[in-house]
Design a protein around this motif. Structure first.
Motif, PDB file in Angstrom:
ATOM      1  N   ALA A   1       0.851  -1.198   0.000  1.00 26.20           N
ATOM      2  CA  ALA A   1       0.000   0.000   0.000  1.00 26.20           C
ATOM      3  C   ALA A   1       0.881   1.241   0.000  1.00 26.20           C
ATOM      4  CB  ALA A   1      -0.936  -0.015   1.201  1.00 26.20           C
ATOM      5  N   ASP A   2       1.580   1.445  -1.105  1.00 24.52           N
ATOM      6  CA  ASP A   2       2.519   2.555  -1.195  1.00 24.52           C
ATOM      7  C   ASP A   2       1.905   3.805  -1.811  1.00 24.52           C
ATOM      8  OD1 ASP A   2       4.487   1.022  -0.016  1.00 24.52           O
ATOM      9  OD2 ASP A   2       5.184   0.241  -1.930  1.00 24.52           O
ATOM     10  N   GLY A   3       0.637   3.768  -2.121  1.00 27.00           N
ATOM     11  CA  GLY A   3      -0.067   4.928  -2.649  1.00 27.00           C
ATOM     12  C   GLY A   3      -1.452   4.996  -2.039  1.00 27.00           C
ATOM     13  N   SER A   4      -2.070   6.142  -2.149  1.00 29.30           N
ATOM     14  CA  SER A   4      -3.380   6.341  -1.528  1.00 29.30           C
ATOM     15  C   SER A   4      -4.468   5.393  -2.020  1.00 29.30           C
ATOM     16  CB  SER A   4      -3.824   7.790  -1.709  1.00 29.30           C
ATOM     17  OG  SER A   4      -2.964   8.627  -0.973  1.00 29.30           O
TER      18      SER A   4
ATOM     19  N   TRP B   1      -3.856   1.920  -0.415  1.00 33.44           N
ATOM     20  CA  TRP B   1      -4.050   1.964   1.031  1.00 33.44           C
ATOM     21  C   TRP B   1      -5.531   2.061   1.375  1.00 33.44           C
ATOM     22  CZ3 TRP B   1      -3.689   0.454   5.458  1.00 33.44           C
ATOM     23  CH2 TRP B   1      -4.003   1.188   6.592  1.00 33.44           C
ATOM     24  N   ASP B   2      -6.263   2.905   0.686  1.00 34.17           N
ATOM     25  CA  ASP B   2      -7.696   3.051   0.949  1.00 34.17           C
ATOM     26  C   ASP B   2      -8.430   1.732   0.694  1.00 34.17           C
ATOM     27  OD1 ASP B   2      -9.840   4.973   1.689  1.00 34.17           O
ATOM     28  OD2 ASP B   2     -10.612   4.400  -0.288  1.00 34.17           O
ATOM     29  N   ARG B   3      -8.098   1.052  -0.388  1.00 34.17           N
ATOM     30  CA  ARG B   3      -8.743  -0.228  -0.717  1.00 34.17           C
ATOM     31  C   ARG B   3      -8.452  -1.280   0.356  1.00 34.17           C
ATOM     32  NH1 ARG B   3      -6.904  -4.640  -2.646  1.00 34.17           N
ATOM     33  NH2 ARG B   3      -4.922  -3.780  -3.350  1.00 34.17           N
ATOM     34  N   LYS B   4      -7.196  -1.398   0.750  1.00 29.49           N
ATOM     35  CA  LYS B   4      -6.821  -2.395   1.762  1.00 29.49           C
ATOM     36  C   LYS B   4      -7.442  -2.089   3.120  1.00 29.49           C
ATOM     37  CE  LYS B   4      -2.639  -4.183  -0.204  1.00 29.49           C
ATOM     38  NZ  LYS B   4      -1.763  -5.213   0.291  1.00 29.49           N
TER      39      LYS B   4
ATOM     40  N   ARG C   1       7.682   5.480   5.459  1.00 29.10           N
ATOM     41  CA  ARG C   1       6.331   5.733   4.972  1.00 29.10           C
ATOM     42  C   ARG C   1       5.410   5.809   6.182  1.00 29.10           C
ATOM     43  NH1 ARG C   1       3.300   6.327   0.757  1.00 29.10           N
ATOM     44  NH2 ARG C   1       4.994   5.957  -0.682  1.00 29.10           N
ATOM     45  N   ARG C   2       4.427   6.705   6.102  1.00 31.79           N
ATOM     46  CA  ARG C   2       3.416   6.844   7.154  1.00 31.79           C
ATOM     47  C   ARG C   2       2.052   6.525   6.554  1.00 31.79           C
ATOM     48  NH1 ARG C   2       3.271  12.437   9.503  1.00 31.79           N
ATOM     49  NH2 ARG C   2       4.931  11.629  10.794  1.00 31.79           N
ATOM     50  N   TRP C   3       1.299   5.703   7.283  1.00 30.84           N
ATOM     51  CA  TRP C   3      -0.094   5.408   6.929  1.00 30.84           C
ATOM     52  C   TRP C   3      -0.968   5.949   8.049  1.00 30.84           C
ATOM     53  CZ3 TRP C   3       3.874   1.898   6.578  1.00 30.84           C
ATOM     54  CH2 TRP C   3       4.153   1.379   5.308  1.00 30.84           C
TER      55      TRP C   3
END
Length: 111
Positions: free
Chosen positions: A27-30, A33-36, A86-88
């Motif tokens: 999940a290296d992009g928005s 990440w949103d989907r996961k 990276r920050r989530w």
């Protein structure tokens, strides 16, 4: 002796490639990440269950300071090959003890 050394090097390489096995893997992009995040925590999930899912995946969660009840979760990790961090982030708006809305973001941090 050479076989043993080769086997030892191969094992070290395999172990170092294991990587992230949490919901942030890949999940290296928005959009990813949103989907996961939405797959792991569907709308309507109870607040405590949501907190547990996020904490098991390496997130630190705390109640938000907004006038609306929220749960704010954050995770930081080193990028592969030591190329920064990276920050989530995930913010869950809570209504009647359940997730009513999900907001997500991710970005690469400079060292």
């Amino acid at each position: 002796m050479i076989r043993f050394l080769f086997l030892l090097i191969a094992c070290c390489l395999l172990l170092s490639c294991r990587g992230d096995a949490t919901i942030t893997r890949g999940a290296d992009g928005s959009p990813e990440w949103d989907r996961k995040l939405r797959a792991a925590v569907p709308l309507g999930s109870p607040t405590q269950e949501t907190r547990g899912i996020m904490q098991r995946n390496g997130f630190h969660c705390e109640p938000g300071a907004d006038p609306v009840t929220t749960l704010w979760c954050r995770k930081e990790a080193d990028a592969p090959l030591g190329l920064g961090r990276r920050r989530w982030q995930a913010t869950f708006l809570i209504r009647d003890g359940h997730v009513d809305e999900i907001r997500s973001s991710t970005r690469r941090l400079n060292r």
